[in-house]
Design a protein around this motif. Structure first.
Motif, PDB file in Angstrom:
ATOM      1  N   GLY A 171      -5.028   6.241  -6.952  1.00 57.10           N
ATOM      2  CA  GLY A 171      -4.158   5.147  -7.650  1.00 57.10           C
ATOM      3  C   GLY A 171      -3.747   4.049  -6.703  1.00 57.10           C
ATOM      4  N   LYS A 172      -3.697   4.170  -5.324  1.00 54.05           N
ATOM      5  CA  LYS A 172      -3.527   2.951  -4.710  1.00 54.05           C
ATOM      6  C   LYS A 172      -4.803   1.947  -4.658  1.00 54.05           C
ATOM      7  CE  LYS A 172      -0.385   5.228  -1.623  1.00 54.05           C
ATOM      8  NZ  LYS A 172      -0.104   5.477  -0.206  1.00 54.05           N
ATOM      9  N   LEU A 173      -6.272   2.469  -4.758  1.00 50.11           N
ATOM     10  CA  LEU A 173      -7.354   1.565  -4.921  1.00 50.11           C
ATOM     11  C   LEU A 173      -7.019   0.905  -6.459  1.00 50.11           C
ATOM     12  CD1 LEU A 173     -10.003   3.809  -3.387  1.00 50.11           C
ATOM     13  CD2 LEU A 173      -9.103   1.820  -2.272  1.00 50.11           C
ATOM     14  N   ILE A 174      -6.861   1.583  -7.281  1.00 46.82           N
ATOM     15  CA  ILE A 174      -6.765   1.092  -8.786  1.00 46.82           C
ATOM     16  C   ILE A 174      -5.639  -0.187  -8.830  1.00 46.82           C
ATOM     17  CG2 ILE A 174      -6.410   1.448 -11.126  1.00 46.82           C
ATOM     18  CD1 ILE A 174      -7.934   4.124 -10.791  1.00 46.82           C
ATOM     19  N   GLY A 175      -4.256   0.357  -8.186  1.00 47.25           N
ATOM     20  CA  GLY A 175      -3.394  -0.691  -8.243  1.00 47.25           C
ATOM     21  C   GLY A 175      -3.681  -1.861  -7.316  1.00 47.25           C
ATOM     22  N   SER A 176      -4.398  -1.776  -6.367  1.00 50.49           N
ATOM     23  CA  SER A 176      -4.731  -2.897  -5.428  1.00 50.49           C
ATOM     24  C   SER A 176      -5.495  -3.837  -6.235  1.00 50.49           C
ATOM     25  CB  SER A 176      -5.359  -2.463  -4.032  1.00 50.49           C
ATOM     26  OG  SER A 176      -4.450  -1.663  -3.340  1.00 50.49           O
ATOM     27  N   ALA A 177      -6.389  -3.232  -6.962  1.00 49.82           N
ATOM     28  CA  ALA A 177      -7.455  -4.043  -7.726  1.00 49.82           C
ATOM     29  C   ALA A 177      -6.689  -4.754  -8.946  1.00 49.82           C
ATOM     30  CB  ALA A 177      -8.543  -3.410  -8.182  1.00 49.82           C
ATOM     31  N   LEU A 178      -6.018  -4.091  -9.523  1.00 45.49           N
ATOM     32  CA  LEU A 178      -5.151  -4.593 -10.581  1.00 45.49           C
ATOM     33  C   LEU A 178      -4.254  -5.617 -10.027  1.00 45.49           C
ATOM     34  CD1 LEU A 178      -3.980  -1.551 -12.897  1.00 45.49           C
ATOM     35  CD2 LEU A 178      -5.498  -3.285 -13.288  1.00 45.49           C
ATOM     36  N   LEU A 179      -3.509  -5.385  -9.007  1.00 37.53           N
ATOM     37  CA  LEU A 179      -2.416  -6.607  -8.292  1.00 37.53           C
ATOM     38  C   LEU A 179      -3.442  -7.728  -7.929  1.00 37.53           C
ATOM     39  CD1 LEU A 179       0.156  -4.598  -6.228  1.00 37.53           C
ATOM     40  CD2 LEU A 179       0.298  -5.852  -8.311  1.00 37.53           C
ATOM     41  N   TRP A 213       0.725  -1.178   0.036  1.00 34.85           N
ATOM     42  CA  TRP A 213      -0.269  -0.059  -0.016  1.00 34.85           C
ATOM     43  C   TRP A 213       0.852   1.305   0.009  1.00 34.85           C
ATOM     44  CZ3 TRP A 213      -4.899   0.912  -1.281  1.00 34.85           C
ATOM     45  CH2 TRP A 213      -5.567   2.004  -0.627  1.00 34.85           C
ATOM     46  N   ARG A 214       1.944   1.269   0.869  1.00 33.85           N
ATOM     47  CA  ARG A 214       2.821   2.272   0.717  1.00 33.85           C
ATOM     48  C   ARG A 214       3.432   2.577  -0.338  1.00 33.85           C
ATOM     49  NH1 ARG A 214       4.234   0.453   5.993  1.00 33.85           N
ATOM     50  NH2 ARG A 214       5.775  -0.534   5.101  1.00 33.85           N
ATOM     51  N   LYS A 215       3.814   1.653  -1.382  1.00 33.23           N
ATOM     52  CA  LYS A 215       4.737   1.691  -2.386  1.00 33.23           C
ATOM     53  C   LYS A 215       3.825   2.069  -3.721  1.00 33.23           C
ATOM     54  CE  LYS A 215       8.692   0.820  -0.544  1.00 33.23           C
ATOM     55  NZ  LYS A 215       9.631   1.920  -0.546  1.00 33.23           N
ATOM     56  N   LEU A 216       2.370   1.770  -3.517  1.00 31.29           N
ATOM     57  CA  LEU A 216       1.896   2.041  -4.799  1.00 31.29           C
ATOM     58  C   LEU A 216       1.654   3.613  -4.996  1.00 31.29           C
ATOM     59  CD1 LEU A 216      -1.207  -0.406  -4.594  1.00 31.29           C
ATOM     60  CD2 LEU A 216       0.690  -0.356  -6.371  1.00 31.29           C
ATOM     61  N   PRO A 217       1.674   4.251  -6.205  1.00 25.75           N
ATOM     62  CA  PRO A 217       1.847   5.470  -6.364  1.00 25.75           C
ATOM     63  C   PRO A 217       0.378   6.343  -6.674  1.00 25.75           C
ATOM     64  CG  PRO A 217       2.227   4.391  -8.526  1.00 25.75           C
ATOM     65  CD  PRO A 217       2.107   3.581  -7.484  1.00 25.75           C
ATOM     66  N   PHE A 218       0.384   7.331  -6.631  1.00 27.15           N
ATOM     67  CA  PHE A 218      -0.901   8.331  -7.184  1.00 27.15           C
ATOM     68  C   PHE A 218      -1.924   8.665  -5.953  1.00 27.15           C
ATOM     69  CE2 PHE A 218       0.861   6.460 -11.174  1.00 27.15           C
ATOM     70  CZ  PHE A 218       1.400   7.464 -11.616  1.00 27.15           C
ATOM     71  N   GLY A 219      -1.647   8.591  -5.022  1.00 21.41           N
ATOM     72  CA  GLY A 219      -2.535   8.792  -3.656  1.00 21.41           C
ATOM     73  C   GLY A 219      -3.381   7.695  -3.576  1.00 21.41           C
ATOM     74  N   THR A 220      -4.720   8.001  -2.908  1.00 20.47           N
ATOM     75  CA  THR A 220      -5.742   6.929  -2.671  1.00 20.47           C
ATOM     76  C   THR A 220      -6.384   6.324  -3.823  1.00 20.47           C
ATOM     77  OG1 THR A 220      -6.048   7.965  -0.332  1.00 20.47           O
ATOM     78  CG2 THR A 220      -7.733   6.407  -1.267  1.00 20.47           C
TER      79      THR A 220
END
Length: 102
Positions: free
Chosen positions: A15-23, A6-13
Motif C-alpha cells: 500500500g505504501k508503494l502504490i500510495g507513493s506512486a500515486l502521490l 511513508w509512515r502515514k501511508l496505510p496498508f503495509g509495504t
C-alpha cells in the motif's frame, strides 16, 4: 518529510508503494497542468530578438543586415558553398564502398 509520508501511508509495504506512486503521479499532474501553465507567461522563453525583415543596423562588413544571401548561391559572405575549409577530413569516416558493397 518523506519519512513522515511513508509512515502515514496505510496498508503495509504494498500500500505504501502504490500510495507513493500515486502521490508522485499526482504531483507531476499538478505541476504539468496547473503550475507550469501559470508560470509560462512569467518566463522569458518566447522573448526572441530575431525578425524576418532584418530590421536592424547594417553589419560592419557591409553585407546584408538580415544575414541572408547576396544572390550568390546561399553564402552570406560572398563565396560559394565550397569556400568553407573544414577542420577535419571528410573522407576517413566515409569510405568508398567496393564492388561487393562492403
Amino acid at each position: 518529510m518523506y519519512a513522515w509520508i511513508w509512515r502515514k501511508l496505510p496498508f503495509g509495504t504494498p500500500g505504501k508503494l502504490i500510495g507513493s506512486a500515486l502521490l508522485a503521479g499526482l504531483t507531476v499532474v499538478l505541476l504539468w497542468y496547473v503550475v507550469f501553465p501559470w508560470a509560462e507567461p512569467l518566463l522569458p522563453f518566447d522573448d526572441v530578438q530575431v525578425t524576418e525583415d532584418g530590421g536592424g543596423t547594417e553589419p560592419a562588413d557591409g553585407g546584408p543586415a538580415d544575414g541572408g544571401t547576396d544572390g550568390d548561391g546561399g553564402d552570406p559572405d560572398g563565396g560559394g558553398a565550397d569556400d568553407y575549409e573544414l577542420p577535419y577530413d571528410t573522407e576517413t569516416n566515409n569510405p568508398v564502398p567496393d564492388e561487393n558493397g562492403d
